[in-house]
Design a protein around this motif. Structure first.
Motif, PDB file in Angstrom:
ATOM      1  N   VAL A  13       0.588  -4.321 -14.798  1.00  0.00           N
ATOM      2  CA  VAL A  13      -0.300  -4.823 -13.718  1.00  0.00           C
ATOM      3  C   VAL A  13       0.376  -5.523 -12.790  1.00  0.00           C
ATOM      4  CG1 VAL A  13      -2.285  -6.682 -13.424  1.00  0.00           C
ATOM      5  CG2 VAL A  13      -2.253  -5.201 -15.389  1.00  0.00           C
ATOM      6  N   THR A  14       1.165  -6.270 -12.946  1.00  0.00           N
ATOM      7  CA  THR A  14       2.165  -6.743 -11.827  1.00  0.00           C
ATOM      8  C   THR A  14       2.782  -5.762 -10.970  1.00  0.00           C
ATOM      9  OG1 THR A  14       2.680  -8.733 -13.317  1.00  0.00           O
ATOM     10  CG2 THR A  14       4.083  -8.627 -11.441  1.00  0.00           C
ATOM     11  N   LEU A  15       3.375  -4.808 -11.772  1.00  0.00           N
ATOM     12  CA  LEU A  15       4.184  -3.845 -10.902  1.00  0.00           C
ATOM     13  C   LEU A  15       2.890  -2.962  -9.893  1.00  0.00           C
ATOM     14  CD1 LEU A  15       6.388  -2.264 -13.401  1.00  0.00           C
ATOM     15  CD2 LEU A  15       7.071  -3.600 -11.411  1.00  0.00           C
ATOM     16  N   LEU A  16       1.838  -2.841 -10.543  1.00  0.00           N
ATOM     17  CA  LEU A  16       0.819  -2.218  -9.517  1.00  0.00           C
ATOM     18  C   LEU A  16       0.315  -2.973  -8.490  1.00  0.00           C
ATOM     19  CD1 LEU A  16      -1.537  -0.357 -12.509  1.00  0.00           C
ATOM     20  CD2 LEU A  16       0.006   0.617 -10.944  1.00  0.00           C
ATOM     21  N   ALA A  17       0.311  -4.319  -8.626  1.00  0.00           N
ATOM     22  CA  ALA A  17      -0.169  -5.354  -7.738  1.00  0.00           C
ATOM     23  C   ALA A  17       0.900  -5.261  -6.564  1.00  0.00           C
ATOM     24  CB  ALA A  17      -0.526  -6.439  -8.251  1.00  0.00           C
ATOM     25  N   MET A  18       2.123  -5.396  -6.999  1.00  0.00           N
ATOM     26  CA  MET A  18       3.208  -5.391  -6.144  1.00  0.00           C
ATOM     27  C   MET A  18       3.166  -4.030  -5.263  1.00  0.00           C
ATOM     28  SD  MET A  18       6.389  -7.073  -8.449  1.00  0.00           S
ATOM     29  CE  MET A  18       7.407  -6.219  -7.517  1.00  0.00           C
ATOM     30  N   ALA A  19       3.013  -2.920  -5.787  1.00  0.00           N
ATOM     31  CA  ALA A  19       2.930  -1.647  -4.977  1.00  0.00           C
ATOM     32  C   ALA A  19       1.808  -1.715  -4.198  1.00  0.00           C
ATOM     33  CB  ALA A  19       2.687  -0.526  -5.930  1.00  0.00           C
ATOM     34  N   TRP A  23       1.857  -1.633  -0.054  1.00  0.00           N
ATOM     35  CA  TRP A  23       1.260  -0.556   0.875  1.00  0.00           C
ATOM     36  C   TRP A  23       0.343  -0.989   1.775  1.00  0.00           C
ATOM     37  CZ3 TRP A  23      -3.994   0.742   1.174  1.00  0.00           C
ATOM     38  CH2 TRP A  23      -4.119   2.233   2.018  1.00  0.00           C
ATOM     39  N   LEU A  24      -0.251  -1.976   1.527  1.00  0.00           N
ATOM     40  CA  LEU A  24      -1.344  -2.917   2.478  1.00  0.00           C
ATOM     41  C   LEU A  24      -0.545  -3.487   3.813  1.00  0.00           C
ATOM     42  CD1 LEU A  24      -3.886  -4.735   0.389  1.00  0.00           C
ATOM     43  CD2 LEU A  24      -4.296  -2.536   1.795  1.00  0.00           C
ATOM     44  N   GLY A  25       0.694  -3.870   3.425  1.00  0.00           N
ATOM     45  CA  GLY A  25       1.408  -4.580   4.443  1.00  0.00           C
ATOM     46  C   GLY A  25       2.543  -3.620   5.203  1.00  0.00           C
ATOM     47  N   ARG A  26       2.419  -2.430   4.988  1.00  0.00           N
ATOM     48  CA  ARG A  26       3.241  -1.277   5.783  1.00  0.00           C
ATOM     49  C   ARG A  26       3.200  -1.711   7.152  1.00  0.00           C
ATOM     50  NH1 ARG A  26      -0.950   2.171   4.190  1.00  0.00           N
ATOM     51  NH2 ARG A  26      -1.087   3.844   5.669  1.00  0.00           N
ATOM     52  N   GLU A  27       4.204  -1.125   7.746  1.00  0.00           N
ATOM     53  CA  GLU A  27       4.306  -1.301   9.271  1.00  0.00           C
ATOM     54  C   GLU A  27       3.128  -0.360   9.914  1.00  0.00           C
ATOM     55  OE1 GLU A  27       7.389  -0.881  12.713  1.00  0.00           O
ATOM     56  OE2 GLU A  27       8.025  -1.377  10.712  1.00  0.00           O
TER      57      GLU A  27
END
Length: 90
Positions: A13-19, A23-27
């Motif tokens: 769950v932590t790894l999925l949240a980090m991904a 993705w949301l914060g990408r440039e």
């Protein structure tokens, strides 16, 4: 080793949240052009801010005497010479 198997679901769950967050914060998402950003910053800097009008009151600091207990602020009614003689007499 079997005892640590309960750590697998939280780690996934932590790894999925980090991904997902990366993705949301990408440039490129919600980017404002440079001229618009400069105009907005100029407007913000030109505003009259309420905190800029009033100066913060100056704090009066006690003089450090090295004594843990501060002396009382009431003036003594007896002069110092009478106090010392009264103490000795008792």
């Amino acid at each position: 080793m079997e005892i640590l198997l309960w750590l697998v679901p939280p780690a996934v769950v932590t790894l999925l949240a980090m991904a997902w967050v990366s993705w949301l914060g990408r440039e490129g998402r919600g980017e404002v052009d440079r001229d618009e950003a400069v105009r907005r910053m100029g407007t913000a800097l030109g505003k009259d801010h309420p905190g800029a009008r009033y100066a913060r009151p100056v704090m009066v600091r006690d003089r450090s005497t090295g004594i843990a207990v501060r002396p009382s602020s009431r003036p003594s009614s007896e002069p110092s010479s009478e106090r010392s003689t009264t103490r000795r007499a008792s």
